[in-house]
Design a protein around this motif. Structure first.
Motif, PDB file in Angstrom:
ATOM      1  N   ASP A 115     -15.235  -1.536   4.782  1.00  0.00           N
ATOM      2  CA  ASP A 115     -15.103  -2.928   4.360  1.00  0.00           C
ATOM      3  C   ASP A 115     -14.249  -3.003   3.099  1.00  0.00           C
ATOM      4  O   ASP A 115     -14.241  -2.078   2.274  1.00  0.00           O
ATOM      5  N   GLY A 116     -13.526  -4.097   2.946  1.00  0.00           N
ATOM      6  CA  GLY A 116     -12.794  -4.339   1.712  1.00  0.00           C
ATOM      7  C   GLY A 116     -11.434  -3.685   1.622  1.00  0.00           C
ATOM      8  O   GLY A 116     -10.782  -3.761   0.583  1.00  0.00           O
ATOM      9  N   ILE A 117     -10.967  -3.043   2.700  1.00  0.00           N
ATOM     10  CA  ILE A 117      -9.635  -2.433   2.686  1.00  0.00           C
ATOM     11  C   ILE A 117      -8.604  -3.479   3.094  1.00  0.00           C
ATOM     12  O   ILE A 117      -8.801  -4.225   4.059  1.00  0.00           O
ATOM     13  N   LYS A 118      -7.499  -3.545   2.345  1.00  0.00           N
ATOM     14  CA  LYS A 118      -6.415  -4.472   2.664  1.00  0.00           C
ATOM     15  C   LYS A 118      -5.092  -3.720   2.773  1.00  0.00           C
ATOM     16  O   LYS A 118      -4.889  -2.680   2.146  1.00  0.00           O
ATOM     17  N   SER A 120      -1.044  -3.705   1.942  1.00  0.00           N
ATOM     18  CA  SER A 120      -0.381  -4.085   0.694  1.00  0.00           C
ATOM     19  C   SER A 120       0.124  -5.525   0.708  1.00  0.00           C
ATOM     20  O   SER A 120       0.427  -6.087  -0.337  1.00  0.00           O
ATOM     21  N   ASP A 121       0.210  -6.153   1.896  1.00  0.00           N
ATOM     22  CA  ASP A 121       0.617  -7.554   1.972  1.00  0.00           C
ATOM     23  C   ASP A 121      -0.560  -8.505   1.821  1.00  0.00           C
ATOM     24  O   ASP A 121      -0.396  -9.724   1.917  1.00  0.00           O
ATOM     25  N   GLY A 122      -1.757  -7.968   1.612  1.00  0.00           N
ATOM     26  CA  GLY A 122      -2.937  -8.794   1.424  1.00  0.00           C
ATOM     27  C   GLY A 122      -3.770  -8.982   2.663  1.00  0.00           C
ATOM     28  O   GLY A 122      -4.874  -9.521   2.590  1.00  0.00           O
ATOM     29  N   CYS A 123      -3.272  -8.566   3.829  1.00  0.00           N
ATOM     30  CA  CYS A 123      -4.031  -8.706   5.072  1.00  0.00           C
ATOM     31  C   CYS A 123      -5.248  -7.783   5.061  1.00  0.00           C
ATOM     32  O   CYS A 123      -5.159  -6.618   4.662  1.00  0.00           O
ATOM     33  N   GLU A 124      -6.366  -8.272   5.551  1.00  0.00           N
ATOM     34  CA  GLU A 124      -7.556  -7.440   5.713  1.00  0.00           C
ATOM     35  C   GLU A 124      -7.316  -6.396   6.802  1.00  0.00           C
ATOM     36  O   GLU A 124      -6.690  -6.693   7.834  1.00  0.00           O
ATOM     37  N   ILE A 203       4.560  -1.493   5.976  1.00  0.00           N
ATOM     38  CA  ILE A 203       3.398  -1.986   5.231  1.00  0.00           C
ATOM     39  C   ILE A 203       2.182  -1.133   5.578  1.00  0.00           C
ATOM     40  O   ILE A 203       1.741  -1.091   6.729  1.00  0.00           O
ATOM     41  N   GLY A 204       1.640  -0.447   4.574  1.00  0.00           N
ATOM     42  CA  GLY A 204       0.466   0.382   4.760  1.00  0.00           C
ATOM     43  C   GLY A 204      -0.646  -0.031   3.824  1.00  0.00           C
ATOM     44  O   GLY A 204      -0.643  -1.131   3.263  1.00  0.00           O
ATOM     45  N   LEU A 221       9.214   2.252  -5.941  1.00  0.00           N
ATOM     46  CA  LEU A 221       7.894   1.886  -5.436  1.00  0.00           C
ATOM     47  C   LEU A 221       7.176   1.061  -6.494  1.00  0.00           C
ATOM     48  O   LEU A 221       7.401   1.256  -7.694  1.00  0.00           O
ATOM     49  N   VAL A 222       6.325   0.142  -6.061  1.00  0.00           N
ATOM     50  CA  VAL A 222       5.543  -0.646  -7.005  1.00  0.00           C
ATOM     51  C   VAL A 222       4.061  -0.527  -6.665  1.00  0.00           C
ATOM     52  O   VAL A 222       3.688  -0.152  -5.545  1.00  0.00           O
ATOM     53  N   LYS A 223       3.251  -0.831  -7.626  1.00  0.00           N
ATOM     54  CA  LYS A 223       1.798  -0.778  -7.450  1.00  0.00           C
ATOM     55  C   LYS A 223       1.366  -1.730  -6.342  1.00  0.00           C
ATOM     56  O   LYS A 223       1.821  -2.869  -6.250  1.00  0.00           O
ATOM     57  N   ASN A 224       0.479  -1.246  -5.494  1.00  0.00           N
ATOM     58  CA  ASN A 224      -0.169  -2.102  -4.502  1.00  0.00           C
ATOM     59  C   ASN A 224      -1.322  -2.815  -5.196  1.00  0.00           C
ATOM     60  O   ASN A 224      -2.369  -2.222  -5.435  1.00  0.00           O
ATOM     61  N   THR A 225      -1.117  -4.094  -5.522  1.00  0.00           N
ATOM     62  CA  THR A 225      -2.143  -4.839  -6.255  1.00  0.00           C
ATOM     63  C   THR A 225      -3.349  -5.163  -5.390  1.00  0.00           C
ATOM     64  O   THR A 225      -4.364  -5.653  -5.896  1.00  0.00           O
ATOM     65  N   ASN A 226      -3.250  -4.891  -4.086  1.00  0.00           N
ATOM     66  CA  ASN A 226      -4.377  -5.113  -3.179  1.00  0.00           C
ATOM     67  C   ASN A 226      -5.139  -3.818  -2.886  1.00  0.00           C
ATOM     68  O   ASN A 226      -6.000  -3.799  -2.002  1.00  0.00           O
ATOM     69  N   TYR A 227      -4.814  -2.740  -3.614  1.00  0.00           N
ATOM     70  CA  TYR A 227      -5.452  -1.455  -3.321  1.00  0.00           C
ATOM     71  C   TYR A 227      -6.921  -1.505  -3.708  1.00  0.00           C
ATOM     72  O   TYR A 227      -7.319  -2.179  -4.663  1.00  0.00           O
TER      73      TYR A 227
END
Length: 537
Positions: A115-118, A120-124, A203-204, A221-227
C-alpha cells in the motif's frame, strides 16, 4: 568464505517518459533548477546534487523491453523497481510487493502489492497497474531483445483485484520460485499508460526520475517527490564515462562524487590508499569467459584442451592489469555460489609443456617452422572477439601472449559491445570474450542454457547428450538439494569438455569521495543509484 546463494528460477522457460515526467494520475513532477546544471550544491541554489560517473550501455536507453541493457539501465539509475529484489546473499525479498503465496503445484502465485506506492507521475501502484505492466512487457517483448518470456511465460494469465490489492499469476509451467524471475530488471513495474517516451523517460517507482537525456553525455535525474521513502538528493547528474581511468580522474578532480567499477588496477589501488576516497568491493556473481566456437577450428577437442592448459589464469588475475578485480577459477559458475565448486576437478591446470605434448601427439605441429602450429594443413590463427568492458580486452591480450608461446596464433578483433554480440550470435569468431551475470534470477539455469544444444542461446554450437539430459532434469526438479547435485554434475561436464576459457569471477566496486557518507555495491549489480546513497554532513 563461500556465500550461500538461494536458488530459484523458472522451469522450462530458459530457452525459449516525455522529456519531463507526465502527471497522468496525480501530482506533476517539477524539475529543480539544477537539473541541467553542472556545478556544485551552491551553484544549484543550495540543492543537494549527486554527480555520478558510469559506463553507457544500450545507447543510454532505459526502455525495459527494447533490450536487457535498457532494463538494467532503468533500474541501475534508480528509475524503476520490480515486485521483488535480491539482497547481498541473492535471497529474494519483497520490494513493490509486500508478500506472496504459492499453490502446491507452483503454478498459481498470489502477490500482495504494498500500500502507498506511487509511480513518479503520482499514479497509485494498484493491482491493475501491475497487471498492465506485466502484460505490456510480454506483449512488447518480441519487438525487442529483452526476452521477457525467459522470466514469465507468455501464456501466463495475470488477474488483478484492486480491492484486495493483489495480483494472481497462473502459469502453465511450474516455477521453482517465480519471485526471482519477477526481480529481474526486465520485469520492472512501469506506468505504461502515462509513459510517452519509453526510450529516455520511462515512468517507474524508483527514487529518481529521468528529466533530460543528452546522447553520449548522460542523464539529468531529479528526485521522485512521490517516493515512499526519503530521497537524499534533489537531483543526480549522471555522466557517461567509458574509460576506467577517465572515471578515476573525474573522481579525483571533483567532476563526480561517485563512480562504478573502475577497472584500471593502478587507479583503484591509488584510491584505496587515499583516505579521501572509499572503495566498496563486493564478490559478485559474474563470470568473465571466452566462448569457444565448436563450429569452427575449436571443434577439435585436443586443441581446446591444450589451449586451457597453456594459460596461467592465476597469474593473469594477480597481474598489474587485473589484480584484485577478478578471482581466478575454472568453472563457468563462480566459486562464491553454492553449487559444489569445491567438489569439481580441473584436469587442465596450467602446464604448457603438457599442452605442447598433447598437440604434438595429435599431429597439431608447426610443420613449416613459422612459429604457428597447423591443423588440417592450415595455420591456427584464432579470431578473438572482445570489447572494452570489465578488462575483457586485457584478458584477451594476456591469453593471446600465452597461446603464442605454444604455437597458437591469434587475430584480435576488438570493437564495441554491439560488435561483440553480433559476432557471437552470427558465430563469426573462434574466441569471444564476455562477462555474464550467472544467476540473473537467483538461479543459474538460464545461464547454463548457453551450453544446452536445444536452446537458441547455445551460441558456441556445443552438444553433449549427457549435459542436455541433466539440463532437462533441472528444468523439472523442484528439490533444492537435488538441483545442486545436477548443477554440480553439469559444471564438471563443461569443464571436462573444455567448453570455454574462464577469465575469472568479477568483483564489482563502487568508489566515492568524502562528499558522500555512504554508498554500497550490491552482489546483484542491478542496483547502482538508490536512496541509501547519502551525502556527507
Amino acid at each position: 568464505m563461500k556465500q550461500k546463494m538461494k536458488k530459484m528460477i523458472v522451469l522450462g522457460l530458459s530457452c525459449v517518459m516525455a522529456a519531463s515526467v507526465m502527471a497522468g494520475c496525480g501530482e506533476s513532477q517539477a524539475s529543480p533548477e539544477s537539473s541541467s546544471g553542472t556545478g556544485t550544491e551552491q551553484e544549484a541554489g543550495g540543492e543537494k546534487v549527486l554527480k555520478f560517473g558510469c559506463q553507457m550501455f544500450a545507447d543510454g536507453s532505459i526502455n525495459v523491453v527494447r533490450d536487457v541493457n535498457g532494463a538494467w539501465n532503468a533500474m541501475r539509475y534508480g528509475i524503476t523497481e520490480s515486485l521483488f529484489k535480491f539482497d547481498d546473499n541473492m535471497n529474494v525479498i519483497p520490494w513493490i510487493a509486500e508478500s506472496y503465496t504459492v499453490s502446491d503445484d507452483h503454478k498459481t502465485w498470489t502477490i500482495k502489492i504494498r500500500d502507498g506506492i506511487k509511480f513518479s507521475d503520482g499514479c497509485e501502484v494498484t493491482a491493475a497497474k501491475v497487471k498492465e505492466s506485466l502484460d505490456w512487457v510480454r506483449k512488447e517483448g518480441p519487438n525487442g531483445s529483452s526476452n521477457p518470456e525467459k522470466f514469465l511465460e507468455f501464456e501466463a494469465e495475470v488477474t488483478a483485484d484492486d480491492a484486495a490489492n493483489t495480483i494472481v499469476i497462473k502459469t502453465q509451467t511450474p516455477y521453482i520460485d517465480l519471485t526471482g524471475n519477477l526481480a529481474h530488471p526486465v520485469m520492472a513495474i512501469v506506468d505504461v499508460a502515462d509513459t510517452k517516451d519509453f526510450e529516455a523517460a520511462i515512468i517507474g517507482t524508483g527514487p529518481y526520475v529521468a528529466d533530460k537525456f543528452t546522447d553520449q553525455v548522460g542523464y539529468d535525474l531529479v528526485k521522485n517527490t512521490n517516493y515512499y521513502e526519503d530521497v537524499p538528493y534533489d537531483s543526480v547528474q549522471l555522466l557517461y564515462m567509458g574509460d576506467a581511468s577517465a572515471k578515476a580522474m573525474a573522481l579525483q578532480s571533483g567532476q563526480v562524487d561517485l563512480v562504478e567499477n573502475i577497472t584500471n588496477v593502478s587507479d583503484i589501488q591509488k584510491l584505496q590508499e587515499d583516505e579521501n576516497y572509499t572503495v566498496d568491493i563486493a564478490p559478485g556473481i559474474r563470470t568473465g569467459f571466452a566462448w569457444m566456437n565448436h563450429a569452427g577450428i575449436l571443434g577439435n577437442d585436443t586443441l581446446r584442451k591444450a589451449i586451457l592448459m597453456s594459460i596461467d589464469y592465476e597469474t593473469i588475475c594477480q597481474s598489474n592489469t587485473i589484480g584484485g578485480l577478478y578471482t581466478a577459477g575454472f568453472s563457468v559458475l563462480p566459486s562464491s555460489l553454492d553449487y559444489g565448486y569445491d567438489k569439481l576437478n580441473n584436469p587442465y591446470a596450467y602446464d604448457p609443456e603438457a599442452a605442447m605434448k598433447l598437440m604434438d601427439d595429435a599431429g597439431i605441429v608447426d610443420a613449416d617452422g613459422d612459429g604457428i602450429r597447423e591443423l588440417d594443413g592450415q595455420n591456427i590463427n584464432l579470431t578473438v572477439v572482445s570489447y572494452e568492458n570489465r578488462l575483457l580486452n586485457d584478458f584477451a591480450d594476456a591469453q593471446s601472449q600465452y597461446l603464442a608461446k605454444v604455437g597458437i596464433g591469434t587475430v584480435a578483433k576488438y570493437g564495441s559491445g554491439d560488435d561483440q554480440w553480433s559476432s557471437l550470435v552470427a558465430g563469426e569468431y573462434d574466441l569471444n570474450q564476455n562477462n555474464w551475470n550467472t544467476a540473473a534470477t537467483g538461479d543459474p539455469i538460464d545461464y547454463l542454457a548457453n551450453w544446452y544444444s536445444k536452446c537458441d542461446s547455445d551460441y558456441c554450437a556445443y552438444k553433449n547428450d549427457e549435459y542436455d539430459a541433466l539440463y532437462e532434469q533441472l528444468l523439472i526438479e523442484m528439490d533444492a538439494d537435488k538441483r545442486v547435485e545436477l548443477i554440480t554434475k553439469m559444471q564438471q561436464i563443461l569443464i571436462d569438455d573444455a567448453v570455454a576459457i574462464i577469465d575469472g569471477y568479477y568483483n564489482s566496486s563502487m568508489i566515492y569521495s568524502k562528499n558522500i557518507a555512504s554508498a554500497h555495491i550490491q552482489t546483484a549489480d542491478y542496483y547502482w543509484l538508490n536512496n541509501k546513497i547519502v551525502p556527507a554532513e
